[in-house]
Write an enzyme that holds these catalytic residues in place. Structure first.
Site, mmCIF file in Angstrom:
data_model
loop_
_atom_site.group_PDB
_atom_site.id
_atom_site.type_symbol
_atom_site.label_atom_id
_atom_site.label_comp_id
_atom_site.label_asym_id
_atom_site.label_seq_id
_atom_site.Cartn_x
_atom_site.Cartn_y
_atom_site.Cartn_z
ATOM 1 N N ARG A 5 -0.014 10.374 11.463
ATOM 2 C CA ARG A 5 1.209 9.571 11.658
ATOM 3 C C ARG A 5 2.205 10.225 12.625
ATOM 4 O O ARG A 5 2.751 9.540 13.488
ATOM 5 C CB ARG A 5 1.888 9.270 10.313
ATOM 6 C CG ARG A 5 1.123 8.291 9.432
ATOM 7 C CD ARG A 5 1.954 7.805 8.258
ATOM 8 N NE ARG A 5 2.934 6.833 8.650
ATOM 9 C CZ ARG A 5 4.231 7.057 8.705
ATOM 10 N NH1 ARG A 5 4.726 8.220 8.371
ATOM 11 N NH2 ARG A 5 5.051 6.106 9.098
ATOM 12 N N GLY B 27 0.835 -1.202 0.000
ATOM 13 C CA GLY B 27 0.000 0.000 0.000
ATOM 14 C C GLY B 27 0.862 1.241 0.000
ATOM 15 O O GLY B 27 0.919 2.001 -0.968
ATOM 16 N N CYS C 245 -6.962 20.074 20.447
ATOM 17 C CA CYS C 245 -6.678 20.159 21.871
ATOM 18 C C CYS C 245 -5.944 18.880 22.305
ATOM 19 O O CYS C 245 -6.428 18.115 23.140
ATOM 20 C CB CYS C 245 -8.001 20.323 22.604
ATOM 21 S SG CYS C 245 -7.776 20.910 24.256
ATOM 22 N N GLU C 246 -4.841 18.616 21.662
ATOM 23 C CA GLU C 246 -3.993 17.446 21.953
ATOM 24 C C GLU C 246 -2.558 17.889 21.733
ATOM 25 O O GLU C 246 -2.239 18.394 20.650
ATOM 26 C CB GLU C 246 -4.273 16.294 20.959
ATOM 27 C CG GLU C 246 -5.646 15.679 21.037
ATOM 28 C CD GLU C 246 -5.875 14.907 22.313
ATOM 29 O OE1 GLU C 246 -4.887 14.527 22.970
ATOM 30 O OE2 GLU C 246 -7.043 14.723 22.669
HETATM 31 C C1 LIG Z 1 -3.082 -7.021 6.100
HETATM 32 C C2 LIG Z 1 -2.432 -5.839 5.470
HETATM 33 N N1 LIG Z 1 -1.942 -5.960 4.217
HETATM 34 C C3 LIG Z 1 -1.339 -4.905 3.606
HETATM 35 C C4 LIG Z 1 -1.221 -3.692 4.235
HETATM 36 C C5 LIG Z 1 -0.503 -2.590 3.508
HETATM 37 O O1 LIG Z 1 0.723 -2.404 4.096
HETATM 38 P P1 LIG Z 1 1.811 -1.392 3.526
HETATM 39 O O2 LIG Z 1 1.089 -0.101 3.305
HETATM 40 O O3 LIG Z 1 2.800 -1.331 4.640
HETATM 41 O O4 LIG Z 1 2.380 -1.983 2.285
HETATM 42 C C6 LIG Z 1 -1.698 -3.522 5.536
HETATM 43 C C7 LIG Z 1 -1.572 -2.241 6.210
HETATM 44 O O5 LIG Z 1 -1.680 -2.066 7.365
HETATM 45 C C8 LIG Z 1 -2.331 -4.629 6.173
HETATM 46 O O6 LIG Z 1 -2.801 -4.519 7.420
#
Ligand SMILES: Cc1ncc(COP(=O)(O)O)c(C=O)c1O
Length: 328
Positions: free
Chosen positions: A213, A177, A244-245
């Site tokens: 993040r 991702g 407010c954090e």
């Molecule tokens: C099960 C699973 N697959 C894939 C991803 C994507 O991960 P990344 O963005 O680190 O490649 C995540 C993200 O949390 C996930 O929980």
């Protein structure tokens, strides 16, 4: 498409099967008995426990809530066979934002070892292994990019070896991702205040509700100030939002050029876990999203939230709930 989840409500499995024909990827052995009308293909999310180290985001495998444990994994496939499942995959996701390609190679080796072990015990073959996501991106200017070519070469070598030994080989799935989306998004915000107390603060008109993040993981996101890229006079500041954090800070004690109100800050690498992790606490609404296209045109792909959106869940037919005390 894989449906990977944890602490899953069985109705979600039903929806995943009905609407998308997804591959189910349960992360606990107890879920097998709750799977009604199981498909002929199943995958389990494997958690190797102390056999591997995770990282801050996903957690140390022995403490992480994800996945079927090493001791339960063979039993999980055994129970699936008894339910009539005929096709199999295995999945894992142990690290996130990992910049060392060797980690992914070790994960591949680990899953191929598991496939061999399960094949020996249960005489089943696997259609695929899925090594999850986790490929990192260089958030800091001095970080080295992930070496995709070396990872591919090493994994190819492992697959060739597996095929030579076993005469068959699973496919490799990944679910990256961050690597795909992370570097291709920025959060654009402008300076609205300067505050000089125990520290110097630059107040901007975005808050952690648009990018959590830094607050959540203490993560570094590079910031540059538009049109001040060449400025050499730097000062140490905290760049803050308005929630407010006290964790609502995009940068802590970061050296940045002197700013004036209206200066535009570009916060880098927000294409992953930016808007999608956003929230609206304190009434800070999520911003619009713009897509910069290859021909340099810009398209609005999501409008900014409005106060009407914020209050929309308060608009409904009034209903009074009553309860009665029953001594029986
Ligand atoms: C099960 C699973 N697959 C894939 C991803 C994507 O991960 P990344 O963005 O680190 O490649 C995540 C993200 O949390 C996930 O929980």
């Amino acid at each position: 498409m894989m449906f990977t989840s944890n602490n899953t409500n069985p109705s979600q499995f039903k929806t995943a099967l009905e609407n998308g024909g997804c591959i189910l990827n349960p992360d606990d052995i107890s879920l097998i008995s709750k799977l009604k009308n199981i498909t002929d293909l199943i995958c389990f999310r494997y958690n190797p426990g102390s056999r591997r180290k995770g990282n801050k985001i996903i957690g140390n495998p022995v403490e992480s809530k994800y996945g079927v444990s090493h001791d339960q994994i063979i039993e999980a496939y055994c129970q699936s066979i008894q339910l009539g499942v005929k096709r199999f995959g295995i999945h894992t996701m142990l690290a996130s934002n990992e910049l060392n390609y060797e980690y992914m190679v070790e994960t591949t080796q680990m899953l191929l070892d598991m496939v061999e072990l399960i094949h020996k015990k249960l005489h089943i073959t696997f259609e695929f292994i899925n090594i999850g996501g986790g490929i990192g991106i260089p958030y800091t200017p001095d970080a080295k990019p992930f070496d995709l070519d070396s990872m591919a070469n090493e994994i190819h070598r492992l697959f060739k070896k597996f095929k030579n030994l076993n005469g068959w080989v699973p496919r490799l799935y990944m679910e990256s991702g961050r690597y795909i989306t992370g570097p291709h998004g920025v959060l654009v915000t402008s300076v609205i205040n300067h505050k000089n107390t125990y520290r110097k603060y630059i107040g901007v008109n975005a808050s952690m509700s648009a990018l959590m993040r830094p607050g959540m993981y203490d993560a570094y996101h590079h910031i540059h100030i538009h049109a001040k890229e060449d400025c050499v006079l730097l000062e140490k500041v905290d760049v803050v939002g308005a929630l407010c954090e006290n964790i609502d800070k995009f940068a802590i004690q970061r050296e940045l050029p002197d700013t004036v109100e209206g200066d535009i800050l570009i916060i880098h690498d927000t294409g992953a876990h930016g808007h999608s992790m956003g929230f609206n606490y304190n009434g800070h609404l999520r911003p619009k999203e713009l897509l910069l296209k290859e021909d340099s045109s810009i398209e609005l792909i999501r409008r900014a939230e409005t106060m009407d959106d914020y209050f929309s869940t308060l608009t409904f037919e009034p209903e009074t709930l009553t309860f009665s005390v029953n001594n029986q």
